[in-house]
Design a protein around this motif. Structure first.
Motif, PDB file in Angstrom:
ATOM      1  N   THR A 164      11.043  -4.194  -5.867  1.00  0.00           N
ATOM      2  CA  THR A 164      11.273  -5.508  -5.273  1.00  0.00           C
ATOM      3  C   THR A 164      11.193  -5.719  -3.831  1.00  0.00           C
ATOM      4  N   THR A 165      10.132  -5.019  -3.221  1.00  0.00           N
ATOM      5  CA  THR A 165      10.358  -5.299  -1.781  1.00  0.00           C
ATOM      6  C   THR A 165       9.273  -6.416  -1.178  1.00  0.00           C
ATOM      7  N   GLY A 166       9.198  -7.499  -2.089  1.00  0.00           N
ATOM      8  CA  GLY A 166       8.339  -8.547  -1.686  1.00  0.00           C
ATOM      9  C   GLY A 166       7.460  -8.913  -2.365  1.00  0.00           C
TER      10      GLY A 166
ATOM     11  N   GLY B 179       0.636  -1.342   0.040  1.00  0.00           N
ATOM     12  CA  GLY B 179       0.026   0.010   0.047  1.00  0.00           C
ATOM     13  C   GLY B 179       0.768   1.223   0.070  1.00  0.00           C
ATOM     14  N   ILE B 180       2.295   1.310  -0.307  1.00  0.00           N
ATOM     15  CA  ILE B 180       3.091   2.441  -0.318  1.00  0.00           C
ATOM     16  C   ILE B 180       2.768   3.356  -1.273  1.00  0.00           C
ATOM     17  N   LYS B 181       2.487   4.375  -0.867  1.00  0.00           N
ATOM     18  CA  LYS B 181       1.771   5.657  -1.935  1.00  0.00           C
ATOM     19  C   LYS B 181       2.789   5.669  -3.171  1.00  0.00           C
TER      20      LYS B 181
ATOM     21  N   LEU C 134      27.276 -23.220  -9.125  1.00  0.00           N
ATOM     22  CA  LEU C 134      26.450 -24.032  -8.361  1.00  0.00           C
ATOM     23  C   LEU C 134      24.951 -23.528  -8.511  1.00  0.00           C
ATOM     24  N   LYS C 135      24.727 -22.322  -8.888  1.00  0.00           N
ATOM     25  CA  LYS C 135      23.511 -21.543  -8.968  1.00  0.00           C
ATOM     26  C   LYS C 135      22.811 -22.053 -10.544  1.00  0.00           C
ATOM     27  N   LYS C 136      23.844 -22.165 -11.578  1.00  0.00           N
ATOM     28  CA  LYS C 136      23.660 -22.519 -12.710  1.00  0.00           C
ATOM     29  C   LYS C 136      23.197 -24.252 -12.727  1.00  0.00           C
TER      30      LYS C 136
ATOM     31  N   PRO D  66      10.325 -20.641   3.378  1.00  0.00           N
ATOM     32  CA  PRO D  66      10.274 -19.509   2.449  1.00  0.00           C
ATOM     33  C   PRO D  66       9.755 -20.160   1.313  1.00  0.00           C
ATOM     34  N   THR D  67       9.383 -18.916   0.383  1.00  0.00           N
ATOM     35  CA  THR D  67       8.588 -19.454  -1.085  1.00  0.00           C
ATOM     36  C   THR D  67       9.900 -19.561  -1.955  1.00  0.00           C
ATOM     37  N   THR D  68      10.508 -20.534  -2.313  1.00  0.00           N
ATOM     38  CA  THR D  68      11.452 -20.748  -3.361  1.00  0.00           C
ATOM     39  C   THR D  68      11.157 -21.716  -4.455  1.00  0.00           C
TER      40      THR D  68
ATOM     41  N   ALA E  30      16.168  -4.692  -1.175  1.00  0.00           N
ATOM     42  CA  ALA E  30      17.333  -5.659  -1.305  1.00  0.00           C
ATOM     43  C   ALA E  30      17.240  -7.202  -0.897  1.00  0.00           C
ATOM     44  N   GLY E  31      16.000  -7.654  -1.318  1.00  0.00           N
ATOM     45  CA  GLY E  31      15.997  -9.160  -0.833  1.00  0.00           C
ATOM     46  C   GLY E  31      16.835  -9.850  -2.029  1.00  0.00           C
ATOM     47  N   PHE E  32      16.300 -10.949  -2.089  1.00  0.00           N
ATOM     48  CA  PHE E  32      16.979 -11.982  -3.357  1.00  0.00           C
ATOM     49  C   PHE E  32      16.720 -11.414  -4.391  1.00  0.00           C
ATOM     50  N   THR E  33      15.540 -10.884  -4.954  1.00  0.00           N
ATOM     51  CA  THR E  33      15.118 -10.436  -6.321  1.00  0.00           C
ATOM     52  C   THR E  33      16.032  -9.055  -6.610  1.00  0.00           C
ATOM     53  N   GLY E  34      15.747  -8.019  -5.466  1.00  0.00           N
ATOM     54  CA  GLY E  34      16.718  -6.897  -5.813  1.00  0.00           C
ATOM     55  C   GLY E  34      18.289  -7.079  -5.863  1.00  0.00           C
ATOM     56  N   MET E  35      18.497  -7.995  -4.968  1.00  0.00           N
ATOM     57  CA  MET E  35      20.190  -8.055  -5.025  1.00  0.00           C
ATOM     58  C   MET E  35      20.681  -8.911  -6.374  1.00  0.00           C
ATOM     59  N   GLU E  36      19.751  -9.789  -6.790  1.00  0.00           N
ATOM     60  CA  GLU E  36      20.196 -10.488  -7.986  1.00  0.00           C
ATOM     61  C   GLU E  36      19.895  -9.614  -9.079  1.00  0.00           C
ATOM     62  N   LEU E  37      18.887  -8.724  -9.128  1.00  0.00           N
ATOM     63  CA  LEU E  37      18.798  -7.637 -10.229  1.00  0.00           C
ATOM     64  C   LEU E  37      19.947  -6.758 -10.267  1.00  0.00           C
TER      65      LEU E  37
ATOM     66  N   ILE F  98      18.101   0.072  -2.224  1.00  0.00           N
ATOM     67  CA  ILE F  98      17.662   0.319  -0.932  1.00  0.00           C
ATOM     68  C   ILE F  98      17.026  -0.750  -0.072  1.00  0.00           C
ATOM     69  N   ASP F  99      17.197  -0.893   1.179  1.00  0.00           N
ATOM     70  CA  ASP F  99      16.236  -1.672   1.913  1.00  0.00           C
ATOM     71  C   ASP F  99      15.990  -0.884   3.208  1.00  0.00           C
ATOM     72  N   ALA F 100      14.951  -1.434   3.770  1.00  0.00           N
ATOM     73  CA  ALA F 100      14.423  -0.724   5.108  1.00  0.00           C
ATOM     74  C   ALA F 100      15.054  -1.709   6.249  1.00  0.00           C
ATOM     75  N   ALA F 101      15.589  -2.808   6.055  1.00  0.00           N
ATOM     76  CA  ALA F 101      16.053  -3.610   7.096  1.00  0.00           C
ATOM     77  C   ALA F 101      17.606  -2.814   7.370  1.00  0.00           C
TER      78      ALA F 101
ATOM     79  N   GLY G  88      13.938   2.847   4.713  1.00  0.00           N
ATOM     80  CA  GLY G  88      12.526   2.469   4.665  1.00  0.00           C
ATOM     81  C   GLY G  88      11.828   3.352   3.562  1.00  0.00           C
ATOM     82  N   ILE G  89      11.154   2.961   2.597  1.00  0.00           N
ATOM     83  CA  ILE G  89      10.703   3.697   1.651  1.00  0.00           C
ATOM     84  C   ILE G  89       9.299   3.887   2.247  1.00  0.00           C
ATOM     85  N   ASN G  90       8.710   5.334   2.073  1.00  0.00           N
ATOM     86  CA  ASN G  90       7.370   5.711   2.268  1.00  0.00           C
ATOM     87  C   ASN G  90       6.746   6.082   1.328  1.00  0.00           C
TER      88      ASN G  90
ATOM     89  N   THR H 290      21.537 -22.734  -0.792  1.00  0.00           N
ATOM     90  CA  THR H 290      20.853 -21.592  -1.359  1.00  0.00           C
ATOM     91  C   THR H 290      21.645 -20.619  -1.739  1.00  0.00           C
ATOM     92  N   VAL H 291      21.404 -20.112  -3.101  1.00  0.00           N
ATOM     93  CA  VAL H 291      22.434 -19.115  -3.780  1.00  0.00           C
ATOM     94  C   VAL H 291      21.816 -17.968  -4.126  1.00  0.00           C
ATOM     95  N   CYS H 292      22.489 -17.020  -3.947  1.00  0.00           N
ATOM     96  CA  CYS H 292      21.975 -15.713  -4.348  1.00  0.00           C
ATOM     97  C   CYS H 292      22.990 -15.222  -5.636  1.00  0.00           C
TER      98      CYS H 292
END
Ligand code: NAD
Length: 404
Positions: free
Chosen positions: A259-261, A114-116, A376-378, A313-315, A161-168, A195-198, A229-231, A349-351
């Motif tokens: 890519t916040t989830g 719901g972030i504006k 390994l990822k490949k 997790p959802t992998t 900056a989760g898996f998706t953000g970092m891989e991108l 950027i990431d809130a954590a 944290g993105i507002n 698990t590989v990123c």
């Protein structure tokens, strides 16, 4: 005797694996597979399409290639609602489908919380088309720069900056020279920021591996900032708060990627099924707690990991195992036997941080990084292609450039 009707909703990792097992092992079944696309896509590789590292066809293959005529009927259509009591599935442009057993594996969508402005001004990456759209958007900005010289056209801001953000970020960092050429600038002029809130990154990895990732990305000119944290998102600007100092910081960028989830498919909410972020807490046998003929898998499911006391997790790796267990449990149930509990033993698990760099942790806890981790990822990617699409798809779409 009438055949047992099995419906499979979604041809992602879980749905296709279940299909393959049922097609080869179940007797006297009539399977209907429904997906809105004619193709299966490797959702773990969207970032490569968004970065322009590979074309969309490298991460997709035709569903028809894995459908066994005579056993399975594939319908390319959009599922809108599941009625568990009436045992029907509503499908756009088709008669409702009835079933004896149902596998719900409808995948995920990008979550904005719901972030504006996020839906309006940031680009999601939740299917092949939206991933292609990210790349096209950025390329258009780079091309425009040649004449407009707008500095923000050279800037990319990745939100989360989760898996998706970092891989991108890793994939884009690797392509800086290519982007620079399009804009007529030097690679150092291309600004890539995530950027990431954590306060710390990639909590599933030991902190030294996460630090390695940040350093390697920095070396390639890609910045990662934590505690941001993105507002709000405005046209061409991400507004974030420094979680420590409370200072409001603006990140201007011509390309903002979200890519916040993720949440599970909205079909879950539309069907009135109780869930959190469209993930249904399923039984240990992957069944809907309210209907033991309905199995819910992959990104629309949450299954408890007894060891950690938290849902898995959802992998993709977990979704594949879920597909296998659900199919075997349907076969057991048809034979009047008890099914098995879902168990997942991680093999690693590989990123990825680009084509030749990555961080990872093997199932036995061994840490890997650099070329070894990327190889390994490949191998993991090729294994999943082989499991869902078979040898043909693995040879056509797999990654065999393991050592360069
Ligand atoms: P995620 O939930 O793993 O990461 C999202 C990140 O966004 C988090 O670090 C979070 O702190 C941050 N965030 C959320 N709201 C924010 C805000 N307002 N401002 C700033 N930062 C914010 O999501 P994902 O990366 O999209 O991954 C989704 C799922 O897919 C995860 O379960 C992940 O493990 C899985 N996945 C796995 C792989 C792999 O195994 N290689 C690759 C991609 C995704």
């Amino acid at each position: 005797m009438a055949k047992t009707k099995i419906g499979i909703l979604g041809a992602g990792y879980a749905g296709l694996l279940a299909l393959k097992v049922l097609q080869s092992k179940a007797k006297d079944v009539e399977i209907t597979l429904i997906d809105r696309n004619s193709y299966h896509n490797e959702a773990t590789d969207y970032h490569e399409v968004a970065a322009g590292s590979v074309n969309a066809d490298k991460i997709t293959y035709q569903i028809a290639d894995v459908v066994k005529p005579g056993i399975t009927n594939f319908i390319q259509a959009t599922v809108t609602k599941i009625d568990k009591e009436a045992k029907t599935v509503e499908i756009e442009g088709h008669e409702p489908m009835t079933f004896d057993y149902l596998i719900v594996a409808l995948g995920f969508r990008s979550e904005t919380f719901g972030i504006k402005g996020a839906t309006e001004f940031a680009l999601p990456m939740d299917d092949v088309e939206s991933s292609e759209a990210v790349y096209k958007h950025f390329i258009a900005k780079l091309e425009d720069y040649r004449t407009s010289k707008k500095p923000d056209n050279l800037k990319v801001l990745i939100a989360g900056a989760g898996f998706t953000g970092m891989e991108l970020l890793g994939a884009m960092a690797e392509n800086k020279a290519k982007y620079a050429k399009i804009a007529g600038v030097t690679p150092d002029d291309i600004e890539l920021t995530c950027i990431d809130a954590a306060p710390s990154l990639l909590p599933m990895f030991p902190s030294d591996l996460a630090d390695y990732a940040v350093k390697r990305l920095a070396k390639r000119g890609a910045k990662v900032y934590t505690s941001r944290g993105i507002n709000e998102v405005k046209d061409g600007v991400v507004v974030a708060q420094n979680m420590e100092t409370k200072e409001i910081i603006e990140f201007p960028a011509g390309t903002i990627i979200w890519t916040t989830g993720v949440s599970g498919s909205d079909v879950i909410a539309n069907s009135g099924i109780e869930a959190r972020r469209n993930r249904v807490m399923v039984t240990s046998q992957l069944k809907d707690p309210e209907n033991d003929k309905v199995y819910i898998l992959g990104d629309v499911a949450a299954v408890m990991d007894a060891e950690s006391g938290r849902p898995y997790p959802t992998t993709a790796q977990i979704a594949l195992v879920m597909g296998h267990v659900a199919a075997m449990n349907i076969i057991a149930d048809m034979n009047g036997q008890e099914g098995e509990d879902f168990k997942y033993v991680s093999q690693g698990t590989v990123c990825s941080l680009g084509n030749t760099d990555a961080i990872g942790v093997l199932g036995n806890g061994t840490k890997v990084k650099g070329y070894v981790a990327s190889a390994l990822k490949k191998i993991i990617m090729n294994k999943s292609l082989w499991e869902t699409g078979g040898v043909k798809e693995m040879l056509a779409k797999g990654r065999f450039d393991l050592y360069h």
